[in-house]
Design an enzyme around this catalytic site. Structure first.
Site, PDB file in Angstrom:
ATOM      1  N   GLU A 154      -3.341  97.270  22.159  1.00  0.00           N
ATOM      2  CA  GLU A 154      -2.363  96.192  21.599  1.00  0.00           C
ATOM      3  C   GLU A 154      -1.584  96.649  20.725  1.00  0.00           C
ATOM      4  OE1 GLU A 154      -5.615  95.552  21.911  1.00  0.00           O
ATOM      5  OE2 GLU A 154      -5.893  93.674  22.400  1.00  0.00           O
ATOM      6  N   CYS A 185      -5.762  91.770  16.764  1.00  0.00           N
ATOM      7  CA  CYS A 185      -4.771  91.942  17.797  1.00  0.00           C
ATOM      8  C   CYS A 185      -4.006  90.737  17.898  1.00  0.00           C
ATOM      9  CB  CYS A 185      -5.193  92.722  18.589  1.00  0.00           C
ATOM     10  SG  CYS A 185      -5.813  94.328  18.516  1.00  0.00           S
TER      11      CYS A 185
END
Length: 172
Positions: free
Chosen positions: A70, A96
């Protein structure tokens, strides 16, 4: 967004995950704006940092050196991600999740984690879920059985490459 497009982008994230050199956790991410791809990412070391086998096999070293899928997708997007959707092969960790929230994505889509994955990361995932709720981020989780590859309208090349990639990922 339809489940057809969700399956397509989850399949692409599964394909991208195979680019990771991590021997235990290959993760892929796709960021979209509607049906348009904004960026892709997979977990790995920063550019120029050697991914030596001894680093990849040392869990603590690997965790410290790895940029998550991510994060890589956000870094390479080079644009505002407000109202975008992120498709990930694994549920995002709190690190994330906080970055996705800060980027003002509107939706996070991932495949339900295995029992083995949950045995190690359940507390972290609960924290990510709590943050999404507080920030008003829509989360869609697909059980493996819900992913309808046939209905996604994916043209499968001879030899079934896409099906083989997705099946290999989902069998883990």
């Amino acid at each position: 967004m339809s489940t057809k497009w969700d399956a397509r982008f989850l399949g692409l994230a599964a394909h991208i995950s195979g680019w990771s050199k991590d021997p235990s956790s290959q993760v892929g991410a796709v960021i979209t704006d509607g049906n348009r791809i904004v960026s892709l990412g997979y977990n790995g070391f920063a550019a120029g940092v050697e991914d030596k086998p001894e680093r990849l096999s040392d869990r603590n070293c690997k965790l410290n050196l790895t940029i998550h899928a991510e994060e890589n997708a956000m870094i390479f997007a080079k644009r505002d991600l407000t109202d975008c959707t992120v498709f990930v092969t694994h549920p995002p960790c709190p690190r994330c999740a906080s970055k996705l929230i800060q980027e003002e994505v509107k939706r996070v889509v991932y495949i339900a984690p295995s029992d083995d994955f949950l045995s190690r990361w359940a507390d972290d995932l609960a924290l990510s879920s709590e943050m999404y709720r507080e920030a008003g981020i829509e989360v869609t989780v697909y059980e493996i059985a819900q992913i309808d590859i046939e209905n996604a309208g994916i043209t499968v090349a001879p030899g079934g490459f896409f099906r083989a990639v997705l099946s290999r990922f989902l069998d883990r």
